[in-house]
Design an enzyme around this catalytic site. Structure first.
Site, PDB file in Angstrom:
ATOM      1  N   SER A 119      -0.945 -11.220  30.345  1.00  0.00           N
ATOM      2  CA  SER A 119      -0.832  -9.766  30.310  1.00  0.00           C
ATOM      3  C   SER A 119       0.488  -9.322  30.957  1.00  0.00           C
ATOM      4  O   SER A 119       1.552  -9.725  30.521  1.00  0.00           O
ATOM      5  CB  SER A 119      -2.059  -9.132  30.989  1.00  0.00           C
ATOM      6  N   ASP A 124      -5.783  -8.628  24.954  1.00  0.00           N
ATOM      7  CA  ASP A 124      -5.263  -9.106  26.243  1.00  0.00           C
ATOM      8  C   ASP A 124      -5.852 -10.451  26.671  1.00  0.00           C
ATOM      9  O   ASP A 124      -7.071 -10.642  26.675  1.00  0.00           O
ATOM     10  CB  ASP A 124      -5.601  -8.043  27.289  1.00  0.00           C
TER      11      ASP A 124
END
Length: 364
Positions: free
Chosen positions: A61, A190
């Protein structure tokens, strides 16, 4: 130049000091200012790019953005400035964005893709100067996906992908950003949903794929600051059958905290506790959030202080010499060479003598 044929593994290129050095960076939204500031402080003391001291970098991320940026040659200071200069574009602080998160991604119209294109341009994952691991989740196949540089003969595809696409795939946090569709139309979200802390992944890659001896591996792992889970167990301990009213706002934190704990244990078991250096200070009292841009100054100060305090212990382990240059197993195609075109004189019909005197013969 080192040449590696398909089917071979990489054993050469051991770093100075006889160790392989790994850097990992957790996910955490704008809290990525903490690891960015930590690395910038180390870099300031070294006087050289921090990326040159690590053989493998893994980031999830926001940590994936930092890892990509390091690999593509940005300094840690430039990455820190990228966060500070663009935080309000990525996480607009307005009532409309706050209410929008109920029915669609909270920052569906934010400028994250534009910011990433400004930072990375048209560059590809394969242009990284370090080995990279960037986790994501493929919603179509319902399988995890780890974007990797071509650091093994079997890694033949990801290195050709756009760095911007890889970044958007690893940061597409559910409820915060839209699902990322790859150029082929594959949906990704993500990597933090399964690997917010990529320590374990990086160690397994080093031992299982790269075949580095575990006793020669050293790991520096940076979190984005920790927050204790808001379980309030003391007030609920007589009611063990808890439902959605209790768990709805806590479940994601529980899963991510459990995954991070598992990653730390995995690294410690495989490498030994003396080979693992983890920095993830508990900041529960400040209630940092993934999009809390107001906390950036404090996160920066914290990162700089933690790095300054730790430098003396880290220097003899990680910074006695640079890592060996990364030579990928597969290379991006070179742009076609441009060959100068020779001047060509074209034949023309003989002009009259009057015309020949009036204008010179033209060369094309």
């Amino acid at each position: 130049m080192q040449v590696i044929a398909v089917g071979e593994t990489v054993h050469s290129g051991l770093s100075a000091g006889g160790t392989w050095r790994i850097l990992t960076i957790d996910g955490g939204g704008i809290k990525g200012v903490f690891p960015a500031a930590f690395l910038a402080e180390l870099e300031e003391r070294l006087g050289e790019p921090i990326v040159d001291y690590f053989d493998l970098i893994a980031g999830t991320s926001t940590g994936g953005i930092i890892a990509l940026a390091l690999g593509l040659g940005l300094t840690a200071k430039e990455i820190l400035q990228l966060y500070e200069n663009n935080a309000h574009r990525i996480f607009p602080q307005s009532r409309s964005f706050a209410f929008q998160g109920i029915f669609r991604a909270k920052y569906a119209k934010a400028a994250l893709p534009t910011v990433l294109r400004e930072a990375f341009g048209q560059r590809l994952l394969g242009e990284s100067r370090a080995r990279l691991l960037i986790p994501s989740l493929n919603l179509s196949s319902e399988r995890v996906h780890i974007y990797k540089t071509s650091h093994h003969p079997g890694l033949v595809k990801d290195y050709t992908l756009s760095a911007v696409d890889v970044a958007l795939a690893t940061v597409a946090a559910p409820t915060y950003f839209p699902v990322h569709l790859s150029p082929e139309g594959v949906p990704f979200v993500d990597g933090s949903v399964w690997a917010r802390n990529p320590m374990g992944l990086a160690v397994i890659e080093a031992i299982g794929v790269l075949e580095w001896p575990r006793e020669s591996i050293r790991l520096l792992s940076l979190g984005c600051t920790a927050t204790r889970m808001d379980v309030s167990w003391s007030s609920w301990k007589k009611h063990t059958s808890l439902g959605a009213a209790f768990w709805a706002a806590r479940l994601a934190d529980v899963f991510m905290t459990a995954q991070s704990s598992s990653a730390v244990v995995t690294a410690h078991v495989l490498l030994g506790p003396n080979s693992v250096f983890r920095f993830d200070p508990d900041m529960s009292q400040h209630n940092f959030t993934l999009d809390g841009v107001r906390h950036m100054p404090l996160l920066r100060q914290l990162g700089e202080k933690e790095a300054s305090d730790a430098f003396g212990a880290l220097a003899p382990v990680f910074f006695q010499g640079k890592a060996a240059a990364f030579v990928p197993c597969h290379h991006l195609p070179s742009p076609p060479a441009t060959t100068p075109q020779p001047t060509v004189v074209t034949a023309r019909a003989a002009p009259s003598r009057l015309a020949d005197m009036a204008s010179p013969r033209r060369v094309r």
